[in-house]
Design an enzyme around this catalytic site. Sequence first.
Site, mmCIF file in Angstrom:
data_model
loop_
_atom_site.group_PDB
_atom_site.id
_atom_site.type_symbol
_atom_site.label_atom_id
_atom_site.label_comp_id
_atom_site.label_asym_id
_atom_site.label_seq_id
_atom_site.Cartn_x
_atom_site.Cartn_y
_atom_site.Cartn_z
ATOM 1 N N SER A 1 0.931 -1.098 -0.243
ATOM 2 C CA SER A 1 -0.196 -0.221 -0.016
ATOM 3 C C SER A 1 0.992 1.430 -0.166
ATOM 4 C CB SER A 1 -0.939 0.222 0.809
ATOM 5 O OG SER A 1 -1.599 1.441 1.559
ATOM 6 N N LYS B 1 -13.314 -4.622 1.654
ATOM 7 C CA LYS B 1 -13.588 -3.534 0.984
ATOM 8 C C LYS B 1 -15.520 -4.212 1.247
ATOM 9 C CE LYS B 1 -11.109 -1.666 -1.943
ATOM 10 N NZ LYS B 1 -11.106 -0.538 -3.211
ATOM 11 N N ASN C 1 -13.812 1.730 1.620
ATOM 12 C CA ASN C 1 -12.599 2.106 1.327
ATOM 13 C C ASN C 1 -12.756 3.570 2.484
ATOM 14 O OD1 ASN C 1 -13.798 4.625 0.159
ATOM 15 N ND2 ASN C 1 -11.886 3.762 -1.831
ATOM 16 N N ASP D 1 -13.435 6.255 -4.018
ATOM 17 C CA ASP D 1 -13.179 5.223 -5.376
ATOM 18 C C ASP D 1 -14.099 6.391 -6.606
ATOM 19 O OD1 ASP D 1 -10.968 3.922 -4.453
ATOM 20 O OD2 ASP D 1 -12.144 1.737 -4.652
ATOM 21 N N GLY E 1 -15.324 -6.956 -12.334
ATOM 22 C CA GLY E 1 -15.280 -6.786 -10.807
ATOM 23 C C GLY E 1 -15.478 -5.511 -9.954
ATOM 24 N N ILE F 1 -6.271 1.643 -14.551
ATOM 25 C CA ILE F 1 -6.381 1.745 -13.591
ATOM 26 C C ILE F 1 -5.492 1.491 -12.426
ATOM 27 C CG2 ILE F 1 -9.004 2.455 -13.102
ATOM 28 C CD1 ILE F 1 -9.281 -0.280 -11.603
#
Length: 279
Positions: free
Chosen positions: A15, A66, A87, A102, A130, A218
């Site tokens: 991350s 999430k 998130n 997002d 997804g 993305i």
Amino acid sequence: MTLQAFVIGWPISHSRSPLIHNYWLEKLQVPGRYERFAVAPPDLLTFLANLADLGFVGGNVTLPHKEKAFAACAVTTPVARQLQAVNTLWIEDEKLFGDNTDVAGFLASLDADVPDWDKSVDKAVVLGAGGAARGIVFALNARGIRNIVIVNRTRSRGEQLQRQFPDARIDLADFAVLPGLLRDADLLVNTTSLGMIGQPPLEIDLAPLPARAVVADIVYAPLETALLRQASARGLRTSGGLGMLLHQAVPGFARWFGQTPQVTPDLRARVAADIADKS
């Protein structure tokens, strides 16, 4: 008083959120701290139930938490409810609140990279069906893009997206017919992990795309995916995943620490250098 926030996931070592938020904390001279924690799925609910006792004002949630974090929230935003995933978390009135930033991150990134893109997009082709695709479809729908084609290998997941957005015109297609779909596409978005470091390549020929088209990916590691390189070589306008990563972090920081940060060239360069260094 030192305000504390976090990011949790399993795994979490990859991350970049601590780099982003601690950069802003230093620049804005906010007395705060942002840390990453590896939380295994069986331990998620216990961790979330004790946020206030652990001294946290809130934090971020990444894969695979999430959806379960959404279910654990007492209050969620309309965006989070539509996507059934969060998130961003925070404590308010001793309750756990959740949002999904997002969508805002994707739109802010695309707006910055390709100003007024939404004024010339009629047909959008989205690769994947997804969780990331849900957010992208929500974003496109929110901007009035009603002609959306989902290209995915598993039809049932595409059908689920259709049910989630009954007011949008969402068609489903297989990768085999993608060349024909691209001929009149104004926007192509990759929401899959294909092309990411360590993942199989995304093998697409962009030759059919019209010169007016915009290509967004993305994926942010590598910083410039093969898809974006191919699009740039054709002179097409592009938007990469790094911008979405940076812009989705803004609302959470503002919520926890009381100041709205800026996505600056310096921050972008620092995160890009970190990604390149670890690639």
